[in-house]
Design an enzyme around this catalytic site. Structure first.
Site, short mmCIF file in Angstrom:
data_model
loop_
_atom_site.label_atom_id
_atom_site.label_comp_id
_atom_site.label_asym_id
_atom_site.label_seq_id
_atom_site.Cartn_x
_atom_site.Cartn_y
_atom_site.Cartn_z
N ASN A 52 0.81 -1.23 0.00
CA ASN A 52 0.00 0.00 0.00
C ASN A 52 0.84 1.27 0.00
O ASN A 52 0.45 2.28 -0.59
CB ASN A 52 -1.04 -0.01 1.13
CG ASN A 52 -0.44 -0.24 2.49
OD1 ASN A 52 0.75 -0.52 2.62
ND2 ASN A 52 -1.26 -0.14 3.51
N LYS A 79 12.30 -7.68 1.72
CA LYS A 79 11.44 -8.43 0.80
C LYS A 79 10.13 -7.66 0.64
O LYS A 79 9.29 -7.65 1.52
CB LYS A 79 11.16 -9.84 1.32
CG LYS A 79 10.68 -10.74 0.19
CD LYS A 79 9.49 -11.61 0.48
CE LYS A 79 8.15 -11.04 0.67
NZ LYS A 79 7.39 -10.60 -0.50
N PRO A 80 9.95 -6.98 -0.51
CA PRO A 80 8.73 -6.21 -0.71
C PRO A 80 7.57 -7.09 -1.16
O PRO A 80 7.76 -8.26 -1.49
CB PRO A 80 9.13 -5.23 -1.82
CG PRO A 80 10.13 -5.99 -2.62
CD PRO A 80 10.86 -6.91 -1.66
N ALA A 81 6.38 -6.52 -1.22
CA ALA A 81 5.20 -7.26 -1.67
C ALA A 81 5.32 -7.59 -3.16
O ALA A 81 5.91 -6.84 -3.93
CB ALA A 81 3.95 -6.42 -1.42
N SER A 114 -0.49 -8.11 7.16
CA SER A 114 -1.71 -8.57 7.81
C SER A 114 -1.40 -9.27 9.14
O SER A 114 -0.30 -9.81 9.34
CB SER A 114 -2.43 -9.55 6.87
OG SER A 114 -1.59 -10.66 6.62
N GLU A 147 3.86 -4.43 12.48
CA GLU A 147 2.84 -3.39 12.23
C GLU A 147 1.74 -4.07 11.43
O GLU A 147 1.94 -4.39 10.25
CB GLU A 147 3.44 -2.22 11.44
CG GLU A 147 4.56 -1.49 12.14
CD GLU A 147 4.10 -0.70 13.35
OE1 GLU A 147 2.88 -0.54 13.53
OE2 GLU A 147 4.95 -0.28 14.13
N CYS A 192 -3.71 0.81 6.82
CA CYS A 192 -3.96 0.23 8.15
C CYS A 192 -4.60 1.24 9.09
O CYS A 192 -5.28 0.87 10.03
CB CYS A 192 -2.65 -0.27 8.74
SG CYS A 192 -1.40 1.02 8.75
N GLU A 241 -11.20 -5.78 8.61
CA GLU A 241 -10.67 -4.71 7.75
C GLU A 241 -11.26 -4.83 6.35
O GLU A 241 -11.13 -5.89 5.72
CB GLU A 241 -9.16 -4.94 7.58
CG GLU A 241 -8.29 -4.06 8.38
CD GLU A 241 -6.83 -4.25 8.01
OE1 GLU A 241 -6.40 -5.39 7.74
OE2 GLU A 241 -6.11 -3.25 8.00
#
Ligand code: NAP
Length: 464
Positions: A136, A159-161, A214, A235, A269, A368
């Site tokens: 995000n 390690k990114p999404a 998540s 987080e 978030c 959420e």
């Protein structure tokens, strides 16, 4: 170690392929940990001032490439360009803050009851940190971890999404241009996180795991961290209540919901998930919010004047649709929005939605939504709304709108959330602790707590 395999990255506004990223396997992840481990001693031995200069150079390189990086974010994340520009600048604020904060990692000298004995407490960097980040805020979420890690003297593997690897690559290009020593910052992109979990999380050289994402995945990482007792910061998800009392400035409250709920398309978030409005002003407030939400322009993030981009992918779109359908089935009214919008068939565009008549049992009030849906629930008393707001497993952010100082103090003190914005839709800052109560996380990013998350104390006892 480089990898030949790649995976496609798509634009959520069109479904078109916008690029490809290296598809790393476990060997590459292990090699990145090894590189970070080799670089650790040299980086930790540098002075904090020296590290600060390197971090500030990254910040400068990000600003120099602002337009390019914002374009990359828009192309794979979908957010409007103005929000992408904001994100890159926000990332530099984290780098700048921690560049300075690293110079203030003071130790202590503690008096003892034994003559000639001195107890000295030093702050030591933990070692190799692994950061796993979401899509995000694909640049800012990395900066929030990389800056304090580097400032503390740790080295890092990121390690990114899988949806947003190209933004991470653009950030790492800036890191290269800034002349960061080899091995201090390492990037591992991948289309599948599971094969990387063991090499990244269970390698004994990894002493810190820092994660944003998540709650379910956060719990998996805690279990993995038990292998070597790596320190963990998490987080995680939120279910933010946004409470509007009948004495509130309703225009400011509507503005606050717009900012909190519809920025990044509700995929944040911190975003308001349950809009609690006191009965006497509920109709007035809902009408104003619906009119304002219906004016938001939805479209591809690279088009001028767009306020709300596409959702990230089909799964995100389906979840938002399911929450709206569930609310309507249980008696909610769609005041505006409610479904797909736009002339781009490949894009996941959902119309900004306001629902009235919502209740605590609805999915949108329990989980959420991560999308542009503002469910309005009504309440009568202060005590009632605080109880209902706290009735969630999450505890990240909460918002209170009132002009009554006593009410503001009482409610903000009773809300079980890590951050409370009183007449403030954006309480987060690099200078202050950011994090959640309950299942919204462990530890804090931001402020001096954010630096301490990458340090541990060593006691040295001298007898003379
Ligand atoms: P996610 O599914 O938990 O993914 C986050 C990261 O974890 C991604 O890099 C993902 O990789 C990786 N991952 C997934 N499964 C993994 C596994 N088994 N082992 C190791 N890594 C794994 O979350 P998301 O959908 O991307 O992000 C949305 C969530 O993040 C929301 O719940 C939101 O509230 C939370 N969030 C929290 C904050 C905060 O500061 N509290 C900020 C932003 C977002 P892949 O992409 O390859 O799956």
């Amino acid at each position: 170690m480089a990898t030949a395999a790649t995976f496609d990255v798509t634009d959520p506004a069109t479904g078109d392929v916008v690029g490809a990223a290296a598809d790393a396997g476990p060997e590459v992840a292990s090699a990145a940990v090894a590189a970070a481990h080799r670089a650790f001693g040299g980086w930790a031995d540098r002075t904090a001032q020296d590290r600060a200069e390197v971090i500030r150079r990254i910040s400068a390189e990000l600003l120099a490439a602002l337009d390019h990086i914002a374009d990359v974010i828009v192309s794979e994340q979908g957010k409007p360009r103005a929000q992408a520009l904001f994100e890159v600048r926000y990332a530099t604020q984290w780098l700048d803050w921690f560049a300075e904060e690293g110079r203030r990692s003071y130790g202590e000298v503690i008096p003892t009851h034994i003559p000639g004995k001195r107890l000295v407490v030093q702050q030591k960097p933990l070692g190799v940190a692994v950061a796993i980040t979401p899509w995000n805020f694909p640049v800012a979420m990395i900066a929030r971890k990389l800056a304090p890690a580097m400032a503390a003297g740790c080295t890092i593997v990121v390690k990114p999404a899988e949806q947003t690897p190209l933004s991470a690559v653009a950030l790492f290009e800036a890191i290269d241009r800034a002349g960061v020593p080899a091995g201090v910052c390492n990037l591992v992109t991948s289309s599948d996180p599971e094969p990387l979990a063991a090499p990244l999380l269970e390698d004994p050289r990894v002493r810190k795991i820092t994660f944003t994402g998540s709650t379910d995945v956060g719990k998996l990482l805690v279990r993995a961290s038990a292998t070597n007792l790596a320190r963990v910061s998490l987080e995680l998800g939120g279910q933010a209540p946004f409470i509007v009392f009948d004495d509130a400035d309703l225009d400011a409250a509507v503005e606050g919901v717009l900012m909190s709920k519809f920025q990044v398309n509700g995929q944040s978030c911190l975003c308001a998930n349950r809009i609690f409005v006191q009965e006497a002003v509920a109709d007035d407030f809902t009408g104003r919010l619906s009119r304002a939400a219906s004016k938001l322009r939805v479209g591809p993030g690279d088009e001028d004047g767009v306020d709300v981009g596409p959702l990230i992918d089909a799964a995100g779109f389906d979840k938002v649709s399911a929450h709206v359908m569930d609310a309507v089935d249980r008696g909610a009214t769609v005041e505006t929005g409610g479904g797909r919008v736009g002339s781009h068939p490949g894009g996941y565009f959902f119309k900004p939605t306001v629902l009235s008549g919502c209740t605590d049992e609805m999915l949108c009030a329990r989980e959420e939504t991560f999308g542009p849906v503002a469910p309005v629930l009504t309440f009568r008393t202060e005590a009632e709304v605080v109880d209902r707001a706290n009735d969630t497993r999450y505890g990240l952010a909460a918002y209170v709108y009132t002009r009554d100082l006593g009410r503001a103090m009482r409610t903000s003190e009773k809300l079980e959330f890590g951050m409370v914005g009183v007449n403030d839709p954006m309480p987060a800052s690099p200078t202050a602790p950011f994090g959640g109560f309950k299942e919204s996380g462990l530890g804090r990013e931001g402020g001096h707590d954010g630096l301490e998350a990458f340090l541990e104390k060593k006691l040295v006892s001298f007898v003379s």
